[in-house]
Design a protein around this motif. Sequence first.
Motif, PDB file in Angstrom:
ATOM      1  N   SER A 105       0.859  -1.476  -0.055  1.00  0.00           N
ATOM      2  CA  SER A 105       0.296   0.258  -0.264  1.00  0.00           C
ATOM      3  C   SER A 105       0.804   1.161   0.297  1.00  0.00           C
ATOM      4  N   ARG A 106       1.685   0.958   0.704  1.00  0.00           N
ATOM      5  CA  ARG A 106       2.988   2.146   1.020  1.00  0.00           C
ATOM      6  C   ARG A 106       3.314   2.775  -0.534  1.00  0.00           C
ATOM      7  N   LEU A 107       3.858   1.122  -1.098  1.00  0.00           N
ATOM      8  CA  LEU A 107       4.930   1.641  -2.301  1.00  0.00           C
ATOM      9  C   LEU A 107       3.599   2.055  -3.235  1.00  0.00           C
ATOM     10  N   GLY A 108       2.508   1.493  -3.537  1.00  0.00           N
ATOM     11  CA  GLY A 108       1.751   2.564  -4.455  1.00  0.00           C
ATOM     12  C   GLY A 108       1.567   3.193  -4.028  1.00  0.00           C
ATOM     13  N   VAL A 109       1.529   4.159  -2.867  1.00  0.00           N
ATOM     14  CA  VAL A 109       0.744   5.636  -2.707  1.00  0.00           C
ATOM     15  C   VAL A 109       2.155   6.163  -3.560  1.00  0.00           C
ATOM     16  N   MET A 110       3.232   5.580  -3.047  1.00  0.00           N
ATOM     17  CA  MET A 110       5.082   6.692  -3.397  1.00  0.00           C
ATOM     18  C   MET A 110       4.345   6.365  -5.103  1.00  0.00           C
ATOM     19  N   GLY A 111       4.569   5.106  -5.193  1.00  0.00           N
ATOM     20  CA  GLY A 111       4.347   5.023  -7.246  1.00  0.00           C
ATOM     21  C   GLY A 111       3.542   6.015  -7.763  1.00  0.00           C
ATOM     22  N   THR A 112       2.643   6.400  -6.560  1.00  0.00           N
ATOM     23  CA  THR A 112       1.614   6.873  -7.559  1.00  0.00           C
ATOM     24  C   THR A 112       2.371   8.658  -7.520  1.00  0.00           C
ATOM     25  N   TRP A 113       2.550   9.296  -6.734  1.00  0.00           N
ATOM     26  CA  TRP A 113       3.574   9.842  -6.800  1.00  0.00           C
ATOM     27  C   TRP A 113       4.138  10.491  -7.422  1.00  0.00           C
ATOM     28  N   PHE A 114       4.796   9.915  -7.342  1.00  0.00           N
ATOM     29  CA  PHE A 114       6.292   9.403  -8.853  1.00  0.00           C
ATOM     30  C   PHE A 114       5.569   9.649 -10.080  1.00  0.00           C
ATOM     31  N   ILE A 115       4.626   8.841 -10.561  1.00  0.00           N
ATOM     32  CA  ILE A 115       3.982   9.234 -11.658  1.00  0.00           C
ATOM     33  C   ILE A 115       3.101  10.812 -12.244  1.00  0.00           C
ATOM     34  N   SER A 116       2.756  10.953 -11.040  1.00  0.00           N
ATOM     35  CA  SER A 116       2.572  12.256 -11.769  1.00  0.00           C
ATOM     36  C   SER A 116       3.061  13.320 -11.827  1.00  0.00           C
ATOM     37  N   ILE A 117       4.538  13.543 -10.727  1.00  0.00           N
ATOM     38  CA  ILE A 117       5.672  14.692 -11.184  1.00  0.00           C
ATOM     39  C   ILE A 117       5.431  13.478 -11.946  1.00  0.00           C
ATOM     40  N   LEU A 118       6.133  12.961 -12.500  1.00  0.00           N
ATOM     41  CA  LEU A 118       7.659  12.705 -13.999  1.00  0.00           C
ATOM     42  C   LEU A 118       5.479  12.731 -15.379  1.00  0.00           C
ATOM     43  N   SER A 119       4.907  13.057 -14.865  1.00  0.00           N
ATOM     44  CA  SER A 119       3.723  12.481 -16.036  1.00  0.00           C
ATOM     45  C   SER A 119       3.833  14.775 -15.940  1.00  0.00           C
ATOM     46  N   GLY A 120       3.794  15.169 -15.193  1.00  0.00           N
ATOM     47  CA  GLY A 120       3.642  17.098 -15.070  1.00  0.00           C
ATOM     48  C   GLY A 120       4.599  17.134 -15.563  1.00  0.00           C
ATOM     49  N   TYR A 121       6.048  16.745 -15.157  1.00  0.00           N
ATOM     50  CA  TYR A 121       7.212  16.784 -16.136  1.00  0.00           C
ATOM     51  C   TYR A 121       6.986  16.906 -17.456  1.00  0.00           C
ATOM     52  N   ALA A 122       7.395  15.350 -18.050  1.00  0.00           N
ATOM     53  CA  ALA A 122       6.789  15.214 -19.114  1.00  0.00           C
ATOM     54  C   ALA A 122       5.340  16.177 -19.813  1.00  0.00           C
ATOM     55  N   ALA A 123       4.566  16.353 -19.732  1.00  0.00           N
ATOM     56  CA  ALA A 123       4.013  17.161 -20.070  1.00  0.00           C
ATOM     57  C   ALA A 123       4.051  18.717 -20.195  1.00  0.00           C
ATOM     58  N   VAL A 124       4.665  19.085 -20.037  1.00  0.00           N
ATOM     59  CA  VAL A 124       5.556  20.541 -19.905  1.00  0.00           C
ATOM     60  C   VAL A 124       6.859  20.652 -20.794  1.00  0.00           C
ATOM     61  N   ASP A 125       7.385  19.341 -20.691  1.00  0.00           N
ATOM     62  CA  ASP A 125       8.416  19.178 -21.423  1.00  0.00           C
ATOM     63  C   ASP A 125       8.569  19.520 -22.635  1.00  0.00           C
ATOM     64  N   PHE A 126       8.135  17.664 -23.353  1.00  0.00           N
ATOM     65  CA  PHE A 126       7.454  18.051 -24.209  1.00  0.00           C
ATOM     66  C   PHE A 126       7.424  18.693 -25.494  1.00  0.00           C
ATOM     67  N   PRO A 127       5.785  19.125 -25.167  1.00  0.00           N
ATOM     68  CA  PRO A 127       6.214  20.049 -25.964  1.00  0.00           C
ATOM     69  C   PRO A 127       7.170  21.467 -25.617  1.00  0.00           C
ATOM     70  N   TYR A 128       8.320  21.638 -24.874  1.00  0.00           N
ATOM     71  CA  TYR A 128       8.618  23.468 -24.838  1.00  0.00           C
ATOM     72  C   TYR A 128       9.581  22.110 -25.898  1.00  0.00           C
ATOM     73  N   SER A 129      10.694  20.591 -25.775  1.00  0.00           N
ATOM     74  CA  SER A 129      10.959  20.455 -26.474  1.00  0.00           C
ATOM     75  C   SER A 129      10.450  20.565 -27.767  1.00  0.00           C
ATOM     76  N   TYR A 130       9.358  19.689 -28.354  1.00  0.00           N
ATOM     77  CA  TYR A 130       9.269  19.976 -29.709  1.00  0.00           C
ATOM     78  C   TYR A 130       8.769  20.730 -30.594  1.00  0.00           C
ATOM     79  N   LEU A 131       7.693  21.582 -29.914  1.00  0.00           N
ATOM     80  CA  LEU A 131       7.214  23.183 -31.303  1.00  0.00           C
ATOM     81  C   LEU A 131       8.794  23.567 -31.810  1.00  0.00           C
ATOM     82  N   SER A 132       8.371  24.343 -32.567  1.00  0.00           N
ATOM     83  CA  SER A 132       9.281  25.327 -33.040  1.00  0.00           C
ATOM     84  C   SER A 132       9.096  26.176 -32.415  1.00  0.00           C
ATOM     85  N   LEU A 133       7.597  26.609 -31.446  1.00  0.00           N
ATOM     86  CA  LEU A 133       7.666  27.817 -31.535  1.00  0.00           C
ATOM     87  C   LEU A 133       8.563  28.771 -30.510  1.00  0.00           C
ATOM     88  N   PHE A 134       9.187  27.702 -29.498  1.00  0.00           N
ATOM     89  CA  PHE A 134       9.868  27.890 -28.352  1.00  0.00           C
ATOM     90  C   PHE A 134      11.108  27.988 -29.134  1.00  0.00           C
TER      91      PHE A 134
END
Length: 285
Positions: A105-134
Amino acid sequence: VLWSCTFAFSCNLLLLVVFEILDVIDSSLRLLDWQLTIWALLLLLTGVLPWYHSYRAFSSSGTFWSRRAGPLSGMCYLVFLYCFWRLGKNLALGGNLFSLRQAISRLGVMGTWFISILSGYAAVDFPYSYLSLFIRPVEENEISAMEDQYRQALEVCAEKKKRILLINQEVEKQAATRPARPGASLIGAIRGMLWTGSGQPGSPRETLRALNAELSTWETLAQALLVELLELKAHHARALDSQTLLGHMRNGLGYAMSGYCMYRVLTSFKALLVGEDFSSDPVSR
């Protein structure tokens, strides 16, 4: 080795989920494999990896910390266990820390936190790295001007080093050819050393000190110019790559990811404001 073991057991866990759905292997054999895989992952994630990472961090942080890496890593591991236990208390998981259900249970909660953090970072970094606008447009003349400044800084550093070397050779030559006066007192010798020392303006030591200070300043400037030059070249390479077919495909993927992120933000706001049934999911349905 530890990464390979963790990856292997994680892949085995995924295969076990597939085998449970398809009902491929005998149930008793699957149960044994479940127990071995879960206990091995728990041992790695809560026992070996936290202590090993703290030990490597202390052992590579200098002589003072490396000599005390064992006790310090043990203390960090105890702090990790306390925080791991407090995580269940704060989330009302309760129970014994060393039981299988509570650890999962504790590992599941920690895994969910880390996945949320990594997903938030990827959601910002992916468009910034791929869009020619930036992508910052960089011209060839900017890179050429920065290369000229960096080359001039290197030439000044080389000139300063040459002057320092020549002055050192001249001081050594003067010290070697200076005649020794018989009967000179110790006080006279010390007075001569102080007269040619660092306190007199225009003396060799004073000149060397000034040249070393100037050389340090120019070397710092050259390092900063090199970093800026590399950044300009990287931006120029990205600008050239964005004009190719692969660059246009990445630009389209960046816009698609941006649209999907906006859609997820709007649906999340809708779920918070209007309300949504969170008791079921696509897997349960």
